[in-house]
Design a protein around this motif. Structure first.
Motif, short mmCIF file in Angstrom:
data_model
loop_
_atom_site.label_atom_id
_atom_site.label_comp_id
_atom_site.label_asym_id
_atom_site.label_seq_id
_atom_site.Cartn_x
_atom_site.Cartn_y
_atom_site.Cartn_z
N VAL A 289 0.85 -1.19 0.00
CA VAL A 289 0.00 0.00 0.00
C VAL A 289 0.88 1.24 0.00
CG1 VAL A 289 -1.80 1.28 1.22
CG2 VAL A 289 -1.76 -1.21 1.34
N GLN A 290 0.67 2.06 -0.99
CA GLN A 290 1.40 3.34 -0.97
C GLN A 290 0.43 4.41 -0.51
OE1 GLN A 290 2.90 5.80 -4.32
NE2 GLN A 290 4.79 4.66 -4.00
N VAL A 291 0.89 5.22 0.43
CA VAL A 291 0.00 6.24 0.97
C VAL A 291 0.47 7.64 0.57
CG1 VAL A 291 -0.79 4.85 2.91
CG2 VAL A 291 1.26 6.26 3.16
N LYS A 292 -0.50 8.54 0.55
CA LYS A 292 -0.18 9.94 0.21
C LYS A 292 0.41 10.66 1.41
CE LYS A 292 -4.37 9.97 -2.54
NZ LYS A 292 -5.77 10.35 -2.41
N SER A 293 -0.14 10.34 2.58
CA SER A 293 0.40 10.99 3.78
C SER A 293 0.53 9.96 4.89
CB SER A 293 -0.52 12.12 4.22
OG SER A 293 -1.66 11.59 4.86
N ARG A 294 1.34 10.31 5.87
CA ARG A 294 1.63 9.35 6.93
C ARG A 294 0.68 9.46 8.12
NH1 ARG A 294 7.94 10.14 8.15
NH2 ARG A 294 8.85 9.70 6.11
#
Length: 329
Positions: A289-294
DNA sequence: AATCCGGGGGT
DNA sequence: ACCCCAGGATT
């Protein structure tokens, strides 16, 4: 008469050897003794550093116990107790380790009982039970051990027996014709070496799971080091979830409980692999999963180059290398 | 006294 | 697929 061995070195090496083959322990032991040459220095080291030195040996709670005990001994003027009772009261030191320290370092005629001696004694006497089968059974093994330790210098006999177990009285293909005990070994006389020791049947268990690899766009990864997780308790690892099938049925419901949906940039199944921990075999699929923000994510973000500095389980290393592999394609 | 604990590697 | 390395802590 040989020079007495350092009780600290005996304690560390015997504890390391409880889990791992001599070849694997060698390097870790040397680095340990180089970096923590005394109990005092060990006691003052950070727990993280101690655990890092334990990497690759497994059963990390033993490293934590060593650290606890080091602090106790350091407070006690750096002196090791010289009685079995006091030694066994220390975290991580039981009957075996206490016996090893007392005999090998302090030259007391104290007995030890490890897997090697169990095998030898089972064959010598045709003991058709395991040392943990019950009190009486355990006692027969320790009685035999005591017999050998008290004949003469236990620091020689204990070590000789362990060496005999490793080199001659091996679990398979024992080298009986070169064994100094062949004349008194009932198993050798009856040619029943392979029947002893009787082994307990291990119950293996397989389950399906998935490993969650969460990253941002700068190759930082979300790792967890949860004290409550059943596995990888003292190691950084990728979150592991049981039962991939349930996950699939509820996809993406479960993932939304972990990662806020609005932060998800990209989601994809990665490769499958297999990993064994003790008696469990995990068939595991990687979910990337790649996320835009942490934000709102539990765990710690660690950059790819820093991961190697952390304590990463072999499970985590497997995942890491598979990621590197797939990114090269 | 019995059960639980729990990584890494090999065949 | 199955096995081995193991003792210590906990109940």
């Amino acid at each position: 008469m040989r020079i007495k061995r350092d009780p600290y070195a005996v304690w560390i090496s015997e504890t390391m050897l409880q889990q791992t083959q001599v070849s694997a322990v060698k390097e870790a032991f040397e680095k340990w003794m180089h970096d923590f040459p005394t109990v005092k220095i060990l006691a003052e080291a950070s727990e993280e550093n101690v655990l890092i030195h334990w990497q690759g040996l497994g059963y990390y709670s033993r490293a934590k116990n060593i650290h606890k005990t080091a602090k106790i001994i350091a407070q006690n003027g750096e002196n090791f107790p010289e009685t079995r009772k006091e030694l066994e009261a220390l975290p991580g030191i039981g009957a075996y380790t206490a016996g090893a320290i007392l005999s090998l370092a302090f030259h007391q005629n104290e007995s030890i009982l490890d897997g090697n001696l169990v095998r030898i004694f089972a064959r010598l006497n045709l003991f058709s039970f395991l040392p943990d089968a019950g009190k009486t059974e355990k006692k027969s093994f320790w009685d035999e051990a005591r017999k050998w330790a008290t004949i003469q210098n236990a620091f020689l006999t204990n070590e000789a027996l362990m060496e005999l177990g490793r080199k001659i009285c091996k679990k398979s293909n024992p080298d009986c014709k070169n064994c100094p005990l062949q004349k008194i070994c009932r198993a050798a006389i009856e040619n029943r070496q392979e029947e002893f020791p009787v082994k307990k049947k291990m119950q293996y268990e397989s389950w399906l799971g998935f490993a969650l690899v969460v990253s941002d766009s700068h190759e930082n990864f979300l790792l967890q080091n949860s004290p409550d997780s059943p596995f990888f308790k003292n190691q950084w690892t990728f979150p592991l979830f049981e039962n991939a099938d349930i996950f699939r049925e509820n996809f993406p419901g479960i993932i939304e409980n972990i990662i806020p949906p609005e932060t998800i940039q990209h989601i994809a199944w990665g490769k499958s692999f297999e990993h064994s921990i003790t008696r469990y075999k995990i068939r595991c699929r990687i979910l990337q999963v790649q996320v835009k923000s942490r934000k709102d994510l539990s765990g710690e973000w660690i950059s790819k180059k820093d991961i190697s500095k952390k304590i990463v389980s072999s499970f985590g290393k497997k995942i890491l290398s598979s990621l590197e592999f797939s990114s090269r394609i």
